[in-house]
Write a protein that holds these residues in place. Structure first.
Motif, PDB file in Angstrom:
ATOM      1  N   LYS A  14       0.827  -1.208   0.000  1.00  0.00           N
ATOM      2  CA  LYS A  14       0.000   0.000   0.000  1.00  0.00           C
ATOM      3  C   LYS A  14       0.863   1.260   0.000  1.00  0.00           C
ATOM      4  O   LYS A  14       1.875   1.330   0.696  1.00  0.00           O
ATOM      5  CB  LYS A  14      -0.908  -0.005   1.230  1.00  0.00           C
ATOM      6  CG  LYS A  14      -1.899   1.124   1.276  1.00  0.00           C
ATOM      7  CD  LYS A  14      -2.827   0.951   2.485  1.00  0.00           C
ATOM      8  CE  LYS A  14      -3.833   2.067   2.581  1.00  0.00           C
ATOM      9  NZ  LYS A  14      -4.712   1.891   3.736  1.00  0.00           N
ATOM     10  N   ASP A  28      -2.966   0.369  -4.018  1.00  0.00           N
ATOM     11  CA  ASP A  28      -2.702  -0.958  -3.472  1.00  0.00           C
ATOM     12  C   ASP A  28      -2.969  -1.989  -4.556  1.00  0.00           C
ATOM     13  O   ASP A  28      -3.574  -1.689  -5.591  1.00  0.00           O
ATOM     14  CB  ASP A  28      -3.610  -1.218  -2.263  1.00  0.00           C
ATOM     15  CG  ASP A  28      -3.124  -2.355  -1.361  1.00  0.00           C
ATOM     16  OD1 ASP A  28      -2.086  -2.970  -1.663  1.00  0.00           O
ATOM     17  OD2 ASP A  28      -3.810  -2.624  -0.360  1.00  0.00           O
ATOM     18  N   THR A  29      -2.521  -3.199  -4.320  1.00  0.00           N
ATOM     19  CA  THR A  29      -2.825  -4.309  -5.213  1.00  0.00           C
ATOM     20  C   THR A  29      -3.827  -5.219  -4.527  1.00  0.00           C
ATOM     21  O   THR A  29      -4.085  -5.091  -3.330  1.00  0.00           O
ATOM     22  CB  THR A  29      -1.564  -5.125  -5.561  1.00  0.00           C
ATOM     23  OG1 THR A  29      -1.064  -5.711  -4.366  1.00  0.00           O
ATOM     24  CG2 THR A  29      -0.497  -4.267  -6.198  1.00  0.00           C
ATOM     25  N   GLY A  30      -4.366  -6.137  -5.298  1.00  0.00           N
ATOM     26  CA  GLY A  30      -5.263  -7.136  -4.736  1.00  0.00           C
ATOM     27  C   GLY A  30      -4.467  -8.247  -4.066  1.00  0.00           C
ATOM     28  O   GLY A  30      -3.239  -8.326  -4.188  1.00  0.00           O
ATOM     29  N   ALA A  31      -5.177  -9.115  -3.382  1.00  0.00           N
ATOM     30  CA  ALA A  31      -4.545 -10.228  -2.672  1.00  0.00           C
ATOM     31  C   ALA A  31      -3.736 -11.115  -3.609  1.00  0.00           C
ATOM     32  O   ALA A  31      -2.708 -11.666  -3.213  1.00  0.00           O
ATOM     33  CB  ALA A  31      -5.611 -11.049  -1.944  1.00  0.00           C
ATOM     34  N   GLU A  32      -4.175 -11.220  -4.878  1.00  0.00           N
ATOM     35  CA  GLU A  32      -3.459 -12.064  -5.843  1.00  0.00           C
ATOM     36  C   GLU A  32      -2.042 -11.564  -6.118  1.00  0.00           C
ATOM     37  O   GLU A  32      -1.205 -12.299  -6.622  1.00  0.00           O
ATOM     38  CB  GLU A  32      -4.255 -12.182  -7.149  1.00  0.00           C
ATOM     39  CG  GLU A  32      -4.364 -10.912  -7.970  1.00  0.00           C
ATOM     40  CD  GLU A  32      -5.448  -9.926  -7.524  1.00  0.00           C
ATOM     41  OE1 GLU A  32      -5.662  -8.932  -8.251  1.00  0.00           O
ATOM     42  OE2 GLU A  32      -6.066 -10.125  -6.462  1.00  0.00           O
ATOM     43  N   HIS A  33      -1.775 -10.298  -5.763  1.00  0.00           N
ATOM     44  CA  HIS A  33      -0.438  -9.724  -5.948  1.00  0.00           C
ATOM     45  C   HIS A  33       0.196  -9.322  -4.617  1.00  0.00           C
ATOM     46  O   HIS A  33       1.135  -8.528  -4.598  1.00  0.00           O
ATOM     47  CB  HIS A  33      -0.496  -8.526  -6.889  1.00  0.00           C
ATOM     48  CG  HIS A  33      -0.948  -8.877  -8.266  1.00  0.00           C
ATOM     49  ND1 HIS A  33      -0.175  -9.605  -9.149  1.00  0.00           N
ATOM     50  CD2 HIS A  33      -2.103  -8.620  -8.922  1.00  0.00           C
ATOM     51  CE1 HIS A  33      -0.827  -9.769 -10.284  1.00  0.00           C
ATOM     52  NE2 HIS A  33      -2.009  -9.187 -10.171  1.00  0.00           N
ATOM     53  N   ASN A  36      -3.764  -5.810  -0.106  1.00  0.00           N
ATOM     54  CA  ASN A  36      -5.016  -5.972   0.647  1.00  0.00           C
ATOM     55  C   ASN A  36      -6.207  -5.345  -0.062  1.00  0.00           C
ATOM     56  O   ASN A  36      -7.287  -5.260   0.512  1.00  0.00           O
ATOM     57  CB  ASN A  36      -4.870  -5.354   2.046  1.00  0.00           C
ATOM     58  CG  ASN A  36      -3.840  -6.082   2.874  1.00  0.00           C
ATOM     59  OD1 ASN A  36      -3.743  -7.302   2.834  1.00  0.00           O
ATOM     60  ND2 ASN A  36      -3.039  -5.312   3.614  1.00  0.00           N
ATOM     61  N   GLY A  37      -6.020  -4.860  -1.272  1.00  0.00           N
ATOM     62  CA  GLY A  37      -7.124  -4.248  -2.006  1.00  0.00           C
ATOM     63  C   GLY A  37      -7.646  -2.988  -1.346  1.00  0.00           C
ATOM     64  O   GLY A  37      -8.822  -2.690  -1.430  1.00  0.00           O
ATOM     65  N   GLU A  38      -6.760  -2.220  -0.713  1.00  0.00           N
ATOM     66  CA  GLU A  38      -7.176  -1.027   0.018  1.00  0.00           C
ATOM     67  C   GLU A  38      -6.866   0.260  -0.742  1.00  0.00           C
ATOM     68  O   GLU A  38      -6.651   1.310  -0.140  1.00  0.00           O
ATOM     69  CB  GLU A  38      -6.495  -0.996   1.392  1.00  0.00           C
ATOM     70  CG  GLU A  38      -6.916  -2.142   2.281  1.00  0.00           C
ATOM     71  CD  GLU A  38      -6.178  -2.174   3.606  1.00  0.00           C
ATOM     72  OE1 GLU A  38      -5.140  -1.479   3.767  1.00  0.00           O
ATOM     73  OE2 GLU A  38      -6.640  -2.900   4.498  1.00  0.00           O
ATOM     74  N   ARG A  41      -5.815   0.615  -8.165  1.00  0.00           N
ATOM     75  CA  ARG A  41      -4.774  -0.069  -8.923  1.00  0.00           C
ATOM     76  C   ARG A  41      -4.156   0.968  -9.864  1.00  0.00           C
ATOM     77  O   ARG A  41      -4.877   1.736 -10.512  1.00  0.00           O
ATOM     78  CB  ARG A  41      -5.336  -1.229  -9.740  1.00  0.00           C
ATOM     79  CG  ARG A  41      -6.160  -2.261  -8.980  1.00  0.00           C
ATOM     80  CD  ARG A  41      -5.399  -2.884  -7.807  1.00  0.00           C
ATOM     81  NE  ARG A  41      -6.094  -4.014  -7.250  1.00  0.00           N
ATOM     82  CZ  ARG A  41      -6.998  -3.959  -6.273  1.00  0.00           C
ATOM     83  NH1 ARG A  41      -7.338  -2.805  -5.760  1.00  0.00           N
ATOM     84  NH2 ARG A  41      -7.563  -5.051  -5.812  1.00  0.00           N
TER      85      ARG A  41
END
Length: 140
Positions: A14, A28-33, A36-38, A41
């Motif tokens: 983040k 932030d990035t998603g969990a796949e990267h 935390n998706g906060e 992108r």
């Protein structure tokens, strides 16, 4: 004119980025990267910047032309390259206008002025992507 932003790591994946407006945003990035998706992108944020830049132009021009619309939105679809570094190679921008008795000639003129003359973000995208556009009208 110079724009300056400061982007600060907030842990994990983040970041928080300042903006000349005084409003900050999270990236932030998603969990796949591993994130935390906060936050936004980064590549999608570029598309939002493109829509926002052109949208501001269009709304301003329509106001000056006295061409009222009830609602207006922009949909963007973009294709990334397969190889790293991945960047947008094709971008399709769809302008959607809603209202009664839409002044299509003025709307088209406003959109084209944004695309061809005023939107700096559109010009930046032209440096690396093929851009296509369309206008849709939804009359009540």
């Amino acid at each position: 004119m110079t724009n300056t932003v400061k982007t600060t790591w907030k842990g994990n994946m983040k970041f928080e980025s300042t903006n000349p407006s005084g409003l900050n945003l999270n990236i932030d990035t998603g969990a796949e990267h591993g994130g935390n998706g906060e936050g936004y992108r980064p590549k999608a944020l570029m598309l939002s910047a493109l829509a926002g830049c052109s949208g501001l132009d269009v709304v301003s021009l329509l106001k000056k032309m006295r061409a009222e619309v009830d609602d207006f939105n922009i949909d963007i679809t973009a294709e990334l390259t397969e190889e790293h570094p991945k960047f947008y190679k094709e971008v399709h921008v769809v302008y959607n206008f809603y209202g009664t008795d839409l002044k299509k000639d003025k709307i088209e003129k406003a959109v084209n002025l944004s695309i061809d003359r005023y939107c700096g973000v559109m010009e930046m995208f032209r440096q690396f992507a093929e851009i296509t556009t369309e206008i849709n009208y939804f009359e009540k």
